[in-house]
Design a protein around this motif. Sequence first.
Motif, PDB file in Angstrom:
ATOM      1  N   SER A   1       6.133  -7.391  -0.050  1.00  0.00           N
ATOM      2  CA  SER A   1       6.690  -6.036  -0.116  1.00  0.00           C
ATOM      3  C   SER A   1       6.918  -5.581  -1.556  1.00  0.00           C
ATOM      4  O   SER A   1       7.647  -4.628  -1.810  1.00  0.00           O
ATOM      5  CB  SER A   1       8.007  -5.983   0.676  1.00  0.00           C
ATOM      6  N   GLY A   2       6.274  -6.232  -2.497  1.00  0.00           N
ATOM      7  CA  GLY A   2       6.524  -6.023  -3.921  1.00  0.00           C
ATOM      8  C   GLY A   2       6.167  -4.664  -4.476  1.00  0.00           C
ATOM      9  O   GLY A   2       6.684  -4.263  -5.522  1.00  0.00           O
ATOM     10  N   ALA A   3       5.307  -3.920  -3.812  1.00  0.00           N
ATOM     11  CA  ALA A   3       4.944  -2.590  -4.322  1.00  0.00           C
ATOM     12  C   ALA A   3       6.151  -1.658  -4.370  1.00  0.00           C
ATOM     13  O   ALA A   3       6.173  -0.718  -5.159  1.00  0.00           O
ATOM     14  CB  ALA A   3       3.841  -1.973  -3.465  1.00  0.00           C
ATOM     15  N   ASP A   4       7.169  -1.935  -3.562  1.00  0.00           N
ATOM     16  CA  ASP A   4       8.368  -1.100  -3.536  1.00  0.00           C
ATOM     17  C   ASP A   4       9.497  -1.636  -4.407  1.00  0.00           C
ATOM     18  O   ASP A   4      10.598  -1.097  -4.391  1.00  0.00           O
ATOM     19  CB  ASP A   4       8.865  -0.941  -2.095  1.00  0.00           C
ATOM     20  N   PHE A   5       9.236  -2.690  -5.185  1.00  0.00           N
ATOM     21  CA  PHE A   5      10.275  -3.251  -6.047  1.00  0.00           C
ATOM     22  C   PHE A   5      10.503  -2.414  -7.295  1.00  0.00           C
ATOM     23  O   PHE A   5      11.494  -2.597  -7.979  1.00  0.00           O
ATOM     24  CB  PHE A   5       9.905  -4.669  -6.489  1.00  0.00           C
ATOM     25  N   ASP A   6       9.575  -1.516  -7.627  1.00  0.00           N
ATOM     26  CA  ASP A   6       9.647  -0.728  -8.860  1.00  0.00           C
ATOM     27  C   ASP A   6       9.767  -1.639 -10.082  1.00  0.00           C
ATOM     28  O   ASP A   6      10.660  -1.485 -10.909  1.00  0.00           O
ATOM     29  CB  ASP A   6      10.804   0.277  -8.802  1.00  0.00           C
TER      30      ASP A   6
END
Length: 130
Positions: free
Chosen positions: A68-73
């Motif tokens: 889910s790293g794309a949403d970690f900013d």
Amino acid sequence: MHPDILKYNQSQSPEHQLVCDSLALIIDSELSDAESKIWHAHPVWFIDQNPIVGYSLQKAGIRLMFWSGADFDEPALNILGKKFKDASVFYQNINDIDAEQLKVWLQKSIDIQWDYKNIVRRKGQLLRLK
């Protein structure tokens, strides 16, 4: 460390084994409630059967991937998945690992999750869990 993950790490070159061992130790300490195992031939950690983080050997080095790293900013997680919400970073040697930064990402991996566990049942559609 899970015995199968230890075996995976030991199968790497000496330099990459140091990277893998370091990643596994940090991940195990920060995600103490997660289940870890070899999944699709590489180490992966799961929370409630949902894949969270894993690593694998690729041409560019050891790829650390957060599902889910794309949403970690997080700009350092600069290799974004094209179809899903994953993001990755590559390590060539142990000195490339910023342990404090990795701990921040691991905390975000607990706080920000997409439901990969049920992606097949939902025919490729991802739903946000957290």
